[in-house]
Design an enzyme around this catalytic site. Structure first.
Site, PDB file in Angstrom:
ATOM      1  CB  THR A 272     -70.453  10.647 -32.802  1.00 25.74           C
ATOM      2  OG1 THR A 272     -69.438   9.767 -33.270  1.00 25.74           O
ATOM      3  CG2 THR A 272     -70.786  11.653 -33.895  1.00 25.74           C
TER       4      THR A 272
ATOM      5  CG  HIS B 293     -67.881   3.834 -36.353  1.00 23.54           C
ATOM      6  ND1 HIS B 293     -67.784   2.729 -35.539  1.00 23.54           N
ATOM      7  CD2 HIS B 293     -68.605   4.738 -35.663  1.00 23.54           C
ATOM      8  CE1 HIS B 293     -68.423   2.966 -34.409  1.00 23.54           C
ATOM      9  NE2 HIS B 293     -68.933   4.186 -34.465  1.00 23.54           N
TER      10      HIS B 293
HETATM   11  C1  GP9 Z   1     -73.512   6.771 -35.447  1.00 27.35           C
HETATM   12  C2  GP9 Z   1     -72.226   7.503 -35.657  1.00 27.35           C
HETATM   13  C3  GP9 Z   1     -71.126   6.907 -34.841  1.00 27.35           C
HETATM   14  O1  GP9 Z   1     -74.626   7.349 -36.007  1.00 27.35           O
HETATM   15  O2  GP9 Z   1     -72.354   8.866 -35.446  1.00 27.35           O
HETATM   16  O3  GP9 Z   1     -71.256   7.185 -33.511  1.00 27.35           O
HETATM   17  P1  GP9 Z   1     -70.096   6.776 -32.463  1.00 27.35           P
HETATM   18  O4  GP9 Z   1     -70.207   5.299 -32.247  1.00 27.35           O
HETATM   19  O5  GP9 Z   1     -68.767   7.162 -33.078  1.00 27.35           O
HETATM   20  O6  GP9 Z   1     -70.411   7.573 -31.260  1.00 27.35           O
END
Ligand code: GP9
Length: 429
Positions: A82, A197
């Site tokens: 992300t 997620h």
């Molecule tokens: C964590 C969220 C997820 O704050 O942005 O991050 P990722 O694990 O998808 O890189």
């Protein structure tokens, strides 16, 4: 900093080839609401699971007269997931081949989107209900000159309104509206969702569709959490209307990176009804949806051009009618018809209008079949002693991709933006 002129020259000659698109200024003075949709991949759009639409709201946007939907838009992240997608969007630079640039070069100077649009009176913020130091966001956001970060302490988070990684997307958007209402306009604000997620956990009461049935629980559970995010986005559009913010804003929704890795290829091939996932398919699975919704526009359509996260900064600047003439970046305005014509991945693979290059093999983008190597060219080059690898239809672009990636790396590793004085002139309208 003596590499800078060479990089500038390359960018002027090979990247800044678009001129102004017909969308230049289409959102001048409007608020920009950017939604970073966690792990949202393109294969769920206009698709079904167990006979039900996965994303009814996003599907409706693909046919909406105020929405441009980019169906061949690629994520270009590396190990920083992300945070890498954020880096690409704000800077139109490539993330690094190892590690997360948010951690390794969070203290660099940049010339990021929030800084450029500040000159035009924009305030900027990020809303994300996680710990502010995750991915070193608090450090990097200072370097990107983001004005305010509404992190987890800005939200009321309880056991009831949380699942998996934290606050569920629906209460996240609900609780965010008051912050939007209090922001000085025009604003540029980024929402980073969390519920979709890995490992895609969801409470029973939030599941509107059943999981898929395969040997991969990850893929199975992905569909209900994607649907939950789709519903949260639909609610958010309504909340924006109720709050009187919608009409003065454009809303961009972008998948940040894949959610289903190659470890789940058996289940994925079953879902996609294919015998196998080939290396070509694997690249095509890097497509993430990107929507640009401009209330009142009326000319929305499905855009099939090859585009990617590197394009977001020049696209947003163009929509806002801001010319960042001296800026250094590697993307193009997605609305321009004179573009570079390829999207580079961090590992040197690329997707062009005609080809997909991966693992050194050149595929026809339309058929997915490997393109024959050009043996005549191979021989000639071998005689001249310049041959470094198989020459094929992809080779000329491979060379450009390598150059771009290394120039982008130089800018980051050398912290070169600290040597450039952009002054005020870059935002002359
Ligand atoms: C964590 C969220 C997820 O704050 O942005 O991050 P990722 O694990 O998808 O890189």
């Amino acid at each position: 900093g003596n590499e800078i002129p060479e990089i500038q020259e390359y960018i002027n000659e090979h990247v800044k080839v678009t001129g102004k698109s017909n969308m230049f200024g289409a959102a001048e003075g409007k608020n920009v609401i950017f939604i970073n949709a966690e792990s949202l991949q393109q294969f769920v759009i206009n698709n079904e699971v167990n006979g039900e639409e996965v994303t009814p709201f996003l599907n409706s946007l693909t046919e909406d007269e105020d929405t441009y939907y980019f169906e061949n838009f690629y994520e270009q992240t590396g190990q920083g997931n992300t945070s890498d997608s954020e880096f690409l969007v704000e800077n139109s630079l490539y993330p690094l081949s190892r590690g997360a640039v948010f951690f390794t070069h969070g203290g660099n100077e940049y010339h990021a989107l929030p800084e450029i649009i500040k000159e035009e009176g924009y305030t900027s913020s990020v809303l994300h209900a996680n710990n502010k130091s995750f991915w070193n966001r608090d450090g990097m956001y200072d370097s990107l000159e983001i004005d305010h970060f509404y992190d987890e302490v800005a939200y009321e988070i309880t056991n009831e309104n949380s699942v998996g990684w934290g606050l569920k997307d629906k209460p996240f958007f609900e609780q965010s509206i008051k912050y939007l209402q209090s922001m000085e306009q025009p604003f540029y604000t980024k929402f980073i969702t969390l519920t979709n997620h890995f490992p895609f956990e969801l409470d029973e009461e939030d599941k509107s569709i059943d999981p898929y049935d395969s040997n991969s629980n990850t893929l199975n559970n992905y569909f209900p959490t994607v649907r939950y995010m789709d519903e949260a986005l639909e609610d958010f559009f309504e909340q924006l209307k109720d709050a009187g913010i919608y009409e003065d804003s454009i809303i961009i929704i972008m998948g940040d990176h894949i959610g289903i890795s190659a470890n789940h290829n058996r289940a994925m091939s079953m879902y996609l009804d294919q015998d196998e996932i080939t290396p070509y398919d694997q690249v095509q699975l890097l497509r993430v949806p990107m929507f640009i919704h401009i209330p009142g526009d009326g000319n929305g359509k499905v855009m099939s051009e090859v585009t990617g996260q590197i394009d977001m900064k020049p696209t947003i600047l163009s929509l806002l009618g801001i010319e960042a003439e001296d800026d250094l970046y590697f993307g193009n305005d997605v609305f321009s018809d004179k573009r570079k014509g390829y999207i580079a991945l961090r590992n040197g693979d690329f997707i062009s209008d005609d080809y997909v290059s991966t693992y050194g093999i050149c595929y026809d983008r339309e058929t997915g079949e490997p393109v024959e190597e050009d043996s005549e060219e191979l021989d000639t080059n071998a005689e001249e002693g310049t041959q470094t690898g198989p020459v094929n239809a992809c080779s000329p672009i491979t060379e450009k991709v390598e150059t771009e990636l290394s120039y982008s790396d130089n800018l980051i590793y050398g912290d070169l933006f600290r040597f450039i004085d952009f002054g005020d002139k870059e935002t002359v309208k």
